[in-house]
Scaffold this motif. Structure first.
Motif, short mmCIF file in Angstrom:
data_model
loop_
_atom_site.label_atom_id
_atom_site.label_comp_id
_atom_site.label_asym_id
_atom_site.label_seq_id
_atom_site.Cartn_x
_atom_site.Cartn_y
_atom_site.Cartn_z
N ILE A 14 -7.86 -0.80 -6.84
CA ILE A 14 -7.54 0.60 -6.54
C ILE A 14 -8.58 1.47 -7.23
N ILE A 15 -9.21 2.32 -6.45
CA ILE A 15 -10.22 3.24 -6.98
C ILE A 15 -9.61 4.64 -7.05
N LYS A 33 0.83 -1.21 0.00
CA LYS A 33 0.00 0.00 0.00
C LYS A 33 0.87 1.26 0.00
N GLN A 34 1.92 1.27 0.81
CA GLN A 34 2.82 2.42 0.86
C GLN A 34 3.47 2.69 -0.49
N LEU A 35 3.94 1.63 -1.15
CA LEU A 35 4.59 1.80 -2.44
C LEU A 35 3.60 2.29 -3.50
N LYS A 68 -9.79 4.63 -2.83
CA LYS A 68 -9.86 3.39 -2.06
C LYS A 68 -8.75 2.44 -2.49
N VAL A 69 -8.32 1.62 -1.55
CA VAL A 69 -7.52 0.44 -1.84
C VAL A 69 -8.20 -0.72 -1.14
N VAL A 70 -8.62 -1.71 -1.91
CA VAL A 70 -9.41 -2.81 -1.37
C VAL A 70 -8.71 -4.14 -1.64
N LEU A 71 -8.48 -4.90 -0.59
CA LEU A 71 -7.97 -6.26 -0.72
C LEU A 71 -9.14 -7.19 -0.97
N PHE A 72 -9.05 -8.00 -2.03
CA PHE A 72 -10.11 -8.97 -2.29
C PHE A 72 -9.46 -10.30 -2.67
N GLY A 73 -10.26 -11.28 -3.01
CA GLY A 73 -9.70 -12.58 -3.36
C GLY A 73 -9.44 -13.42 -2.12
N SER A 74 -8.49 -14.35 -2.25
CA SER A 74 -8.30 -15.38 -1.23
C SER A 74 -7.86 -14.81 0.12
N TYR A 88 -7.54 1.26 2.59
CA TYR A 88 -7.46 2.73 2.61
C TYR A 88 -8.74 3.26 2.01
N GLU A 89 -9.23 4.38 2.54
CA GLU A 89 -10.47 4.95 2.02
C GLU A 89 -10.54 6.43 2.35
N ARG A 90 -10.87 7.23 1.35
CA ARG A 90 -11.12 8.65 1.58
C ARG A 90 -12.60 8.86 1.87
N PRO A 91 -12.93 9.83 2.71
CA PRO A 91 -14.35 10.11 2.98
C PRO A 91 -15.11 10.42 1.70
#
Length: 243
Positions: free
Chosen positions: A70-71, A16-18, A42-48, A133-136
């Protein structure tokens, strides 16, 4: 991410930092105000790793990938070559990240439109995904039921995409097998292409005929989508730097 081992939590934080750091540098170089003010929503982890059914068996040569959605705030910011290529390369080379990383990049409007149609790939992400991660003000839309008309349209689209892809893998395997009459290396390549054709045919069948995908297919879709974005980025980077 409390359900994940500390090692995986640390790797995801590093990823996420990179991603965010390199995106900030890429947008800072832009001259247009909307690009310079572009943002990750947004950064969303999905999958396994979100569903808790990952595989971590390096001794057997297999570790589940991290799948990240990544949104971003503008469609042009989804361009892999301009905004994500360097970050992906750094992630690939980072000694602190032991597992493969697949990213797909979309706008909030794109995802929300898909959710409003009930497209199950995106519905599954919203249901099972973990927001890193998510912005309002960047909430996903409420998923809606998939209509019969939309289901037919989706199935037709998937068939037109995945069936030719399967055929291409089979054609490649046939050509490699012919070259492998006296060459073990070509025969190995042919086996790999047949494996790819089998996966693609399986995914094609599931996408066209069923409303739910098992973990294998759910893993392959973001991997293939990400690979397509990276292939385009590779061609663009090669054109910019022919040497």
């Amino acid at each position: 991410m409390d359900h994940l081992p500390l090692v995986q939590q640390g790797e995801l934080d590093r990823v996420k930092q990179l991603l965010m750091g390199e995106f900030a540098q890429a947008t800072a170089r832009a001259t247009q105000p909307w690009k310079r003010n572009g943002s990750i929503l947004k950064v969303v982890l999905f999958g396994s790793y979100a569903r808790e059914d990952w595989v971590d068996e390096p001794q057997n040569g297999y570790q589940s990938d991290y799948d990240l959605l990544i949104i971003v705030s503008h469609p042009d910011l989804t361009d892999i070559a301009d905004y994500w290529y360097v970050a992906e390369d750094k992630i690939l080379r980072d000694a602190e990240i032991a597992r493969p990383v697949n990213i797909i990049v979309h706008t909030l409007d794109e995802v929300n439109q898909a959710l409003s149609r009930g497209e199950y790939f995106w519905v599954d992400i919203v249901r099972d995904g973990i927001v890193l991660y998510e912005r309002p003000g960047s909430a996903f839309a409420t998923p809606q039921p998939l209509t019969m008309a939309d289901a037919y349209e989706m199935a037709s689209k998937y068939l037109s995409e995945w069936l030719p892809s399967t055929d291409r893998a089979l054609t490649t395997a046939h050509e490699q097998a012919l070259k492998g009459a006296d060459d073990l290396g070509w025969r190995k390549e042919a086996v790999f292409s047949l494996h790819q054709a089998t996966e693609r045919a399986y995914i094609c069948f599931l996408l066209v005929r069923t409303p739910v995908l098992p973990p294998l297919a759910q893993h392959q879709i973001p991997a293939v989508a990400g690979r397509g974005q990276r292939d385009t980025a590779d061609r663009r980077m090669a054109a910019r730097h022919p040497d």
